[in-house]
Scaffold this active site. Structure first.
Site, mmCIF file in Angstrom:
data_model
loop_
_atom_site.group_PDB
_atom_site.id
_atom_site.type_symbol
_atom_site.label_atom_id
_atom_site.label_comp_id
_atom_site.label_asym_id
_atom_site.label_seq_id
_atom_site.Cartn_x
_atom_site.Cartn_y
_atom_site.Cartn_z
ATOM 1 N N GLU A 1 -10.632 -60.229 48.376
ATOM 2 C CA GLU A 1 -10.558 -61.136 47.047
ATOM 3 C C GLU A 1 -11.823 -60.547 46.296
ATOM 4 O O GLU A 1 -12.972 -60.544 46.784
ATOM 5 C CB GLU A 1 -10.516 -62.497 47.311
ATOM 6 C CG GLU A 1 -10.905 -63.335 46.002
ATOM 7 C CD GLU A 1 -11.135 -64.575 45.765
ATOM 8 O OE1 GLU A 1 -12.158 -64.728 46.506
ATOM 9 O OE2 GLU A 1 -10.870 -65.744 45.155
ATOM 10 N N HIS B 1 -4.371 -70.948 45.737
ATOM 11 C CA HIS B 1 -5.069 -72.050 45.527
ATOM 12 C C HIS B 1 -6.108 -72.299 44.656
ATOM 13 O O HIS B 1 -6.775 -73.373 44.441
ATOM 14 C CB HIS B 1 -5.614 -72.627 46.996
ATOM 15 C CG HIS B 1 -6.830 -71.593 47.492
ATOM 16 N ND1 HIS B 1 -6.540 -70.229 47.765
ATOM 17 C CD2 HIS B 1 -7.948 -71.700 47.400
ATOM 18 C CE1 HIS B 1 -7.806 -69.655 47.820
ATOM 19 N NE2 HIS B 1 -8.707 -70.435 47.958
HETATM 20 O O1 TEU Z 1 -12.871 -67.878 45.161
HETATM 21 C C1 TEU Z 1 -13.885 -67.302 44.614
HETATM 22 C C2 TEU Z 1 -13.444 -67.112 43.056
HETATM 23 O O2 TEU Z 1 -13.665 -66.148 42.496
HETATM 24 C C3 TEU Z 1 -12.728 -68.513 42.492
HETATM 25 O O3 TEU Z 1 -13.444 -69.760 42.898
HETATM 26 C C4 TEU Z 1 -12.732 -68.198 41.237
HETATM 27 O O4 TEU Z 1 -14.025 -68.152 40.511
HETATM 28 C C5 TEU Z 1 -11.930 -69.379 40.398
HETATM 29 O O5 TEU Z 1 -11.782 -70.389 41.321
HETATM 30 C C6 TEU Z 1 -10.593 -68.701 40.027
HETATM 31 O O6 TEU Z 1 -10.728 -68.278 38.889
HETATM 32 C C7 TEU Z 1 -12.933 -67.992 46.596
HETATM 33 C C8 TEU Z 1 -11.891 -69.019 47.209
HETATM 34 O O7 TEU Z 1 -10.559 -68.586 46.860
HETATM 35 C C9 TEU Z 1 -12.335 -70.360 46.567
HETATM 36 O O8 TEU Z 1 -11.273 -71.473 46.943
HETATM 37 C C10 TEU Z 1 -13.576 -70.635 46.981
HETATM 38 O O9 TEU Z 1 -13.914 -71.991 46.316
HETATM 39 C C11 TEU Z 1 -14.787 -69.687 46.716
HETATM 40 O O10 TEU Z 1 -14.168 -68.341 46.835
HETATM 41 C C12 TEU Z 1 -15.905 -69.867 47.527
HETATM 42 O O11 TEU Z 1 -15.360 -69.536 48.900
#
Ligand code: TEU
Ligand code: CA
Length: 556
Positions: A255, A329
């Site tokens: 990611e 999610h």
């Molecule tokens: O997501 C990081 C992230 O880039 C997302 O939070 C993004 O900023 C936004 O939600 C989408 O546009 C990862 C996980 O997928 C997320 O659930 C966590 O909250 C985050 O990292 C921290 O671990």
């Protein structure tokens, strides 16, 4: 390059908290997943991405890990996990774990030791800095959840870095001991037999050496992009690959917020030196509010979306591998965001969106409920929300006058991460068959008409359509390996592209609007056969109706 098994895979993401509750406490759990593995198998997916199930205080619903080698009691035991893994493998399903190692929970033993003293052996597992002369934060970096990315710790009089919640301190990947600990933990899970990792914000792990201020947003702070694609990120991933990943036949997906096509050619290069593929974010951020960002009023522009996805399809061609997604999610439900979730068009637009994504080159990801056409939830009050990111950003926007309370509720209905975290809708019984208890988060009231039982009972359902898309990918090389060419690039309603692999060719036509349009099929597709589509007419029908989608196949 020899084909890898994950290049023709389709991945199904399970958010354990909301998938299936087996013991009536209102919280989804691992035995609940085990009970429903046959459902995922019936859809045709062959890999499951499991959002975190590790020990966690749940400040960010499991993305704040306090022990990487134990299971969160709400989700079950390690024995439950082993039973699930064994059953999944017996069904021909692979399990990919969510690896969250940019940060830990502040309740992890490493952080407890690190914050106890400047002389702790664990001090440099995290990122500590002195206050500025006036006692303020070391710089203007911002947390993704609102406010500063620095929290002052009284015990040792320093700030620590957290790009997410203050309960999610960032690990210091420049410390070789951190890398040793993470690599040992990864090997432990791989030796248990898991089939790979989705790596949470892995593009952020190498922070810029100088902690200088960055360009601020309307919030007055920077985004975490100040740390995206940092100076040593590829060194650390190549080390991870050498010491761990290369020793197993697994699937890895990064990611990678802030990733560009050029960077993705390193993260997801076909040379296999780092990861198998990566999630880009550009298409997810295209409709962001220019001032308020994600938590604002979206402006959808199909032309921009088409050109961005085409850039990624052609930019990685022959060099790297795309992970394809509309949903996860963290994103609102795509049928509400870019389709039409009215009774009249919900299923048709859901199939159109699925056609558009699943005919592209890369590995498609399906988020639980997307295959049913599940929709965003019309939250009645901000108090119903659970998600730390939504709550933090809306609170920040209200406090800084960027949103009124009323506007904030409207934005939550459009953008909250809670929209994809409402319990999975199994059937039309109480709580959509998710739990016999009180669900941890509101069940979307539309569950009586949108649920898996109904979808599996109908031949014309979204579920059946996804199943057909997946089976086509499993049997057609042109879908997995064909090149991509965008057509009609400036058409505001139609997303049209072709795929070519030797003599095999596909034409994909998707109407992202309610507008009825005339489209004359280009040669050599006139008279070709319709491979799949959400309308009954054939290629002789030049009228493209609202949310029509079809794929024409020719071999010549
Ligand atoms: O997501 C990081 C992230 O880039 C997302 O939070 C993004 O900023 C936004 O939600 C989408 O546009 C990862 C996980 O997928 C997320 O659930 C966590 O909250 C985050 O990292 C921290 O671990
Ligand atoms: Ca439970």
């Amino acid at each position: 390059m020899k084909q890898k098994w994950w290049q023709s895979s389709v991945v199904y993401q399970v958010y354990p908290r909301s998938f299936r509750d087996s013991n009536g406490d209102g919280i989804g759990d691992i035995p609940g997943i085990t009970e429903r593995l046959e459902y995922i198998k019936a859809l045709g997916a062959d890999v499951i991405w499991l959002s975190p199930v590790y020990e966690s205080p749940n400040d960010d619903n499991g993305y704040d890990i306090s022990d990487y080698c134990s299971i969160m009691p709400e989700f079950g035991t390690m024995h439950d996990f082993d039973v699930m893994l064994e059953k999944a493998h017996s069904l021909g399903l692979r399990i990919v774990m969510d690896l969250v190692v940019n940060h830990t929970s502040d309740e992890h033993a490493w952080f407890a030791a690190s914050r106890s003293s400047k002389d702790s052996a664990y001090r440099d597992y995290y990122i500590w800095r002195d206050p500025k002369e006036d006692g303020s934060e070391p710089n203007n970096w911002g947390s993704c959840f609102g406010g500063s990315a620095w929290k002052y710790d009284e015990t040792t009089g320093q700030y620590f870095l957290h790009f997410f919640s203050p309960k999610q301190p960032d690990l210091n990947w420049d410390n070789p001991k951190v890398r040793d600990e993470v690599f040992a933990m990864m090997s432990w899970w791989l030796d248990k037999g898991v089939d790979g990792f989705r790596m949470d914000v892995i593009s952020l792990i190498s922070k810029p050496e100088d902690m200088r201020d960055g360009d601020v947003m309307a919030s007055g702070y920077t985004s975490f992009d100040v740390a995206s694609n940092g100076p040593h990120v590829h060194d650390y991933l190549r080390e991870m690959n050498r010491r761990v990943l290369s020793r197993y036949d697994i699937m890895t997906v990064g990611e990678t917020p802030g990733v560009t096509v050029e960077e993705a050619q390193k993260y997801a290069g076909l040379d296999g030196k780092e990861l198998c593929m990566c999630f880009q974010f550009e298409h997810m951020n295209l409709d962001a509010d220019p001032v308020r960002g994600k938590y604002g009023f979206p402006q959808f522009d199909l032309v921009a979306l088409k050109k961005n996805l085409a850039k990624w399809q052609t930019g990685l061609e022959g060099k790297a591998w795309n992970a394809l997604y509309w949903n996860n999610h963290d994103q609102p439900r795509v049928v509400s965001r870019w389709g039409d979730d009215s009774d009249r068009y919900r299923e048709k637009s859901a199939k159109m969106l699925a056609t558009c994504l699943h005919m592209m080159k890369g590995t498609p990801f399906i988020y639980q409920g997307e295959e049913l056409g599940m929709t965003n939830c019309r939250w009645e009050s901000l108090d119903e929300l659970n998600d730390i990111e939504t709550i933090g950003n809306l609170r920040h926007h209200i406090a800084s006058g960027l949103l009124t309370e009323e506007q904030a509720l409207a934005v939550a209905r459009l953008r909250s991460r809670d929209n994809t975290r409402t319990p999975f809708q199994w059937d039309s019984s109480a709580n959509a068959g998710f739990t016999r208890g009180t669900p941890w988060l509101r069940v979307n009231p539309d569950y009586e008409k949108i649920n898996a039982a109904d979808q599996m009972a109908r031949d014309d359902s979204v579920f059946r359509y996804y199943h057909e898309l997946i089976s086509l990918r499993k049997r057609m090389d042109v879908i997995v390996h064909g090149t991509f060419t965008l057509l009609e690039a400036d058409d505001p309603d139609l997303f049209v592209y072709k795929r070519e692999f030797g003599k095999e060719k596909l034409l994909v036509v998707c109407n992202f609007s309610k507008n009825e349009r005339e489209y004359i099929m280009p040669e050599p597709f006139c008279g070709g056969s319709v491979l799949i589509g959400n309308r009954s007419s054939g290629t002789e029908d030049r009228i493209i109706g609202p949310y029509d989608a079809f794929v024409i196949y020719v071999k010549k």
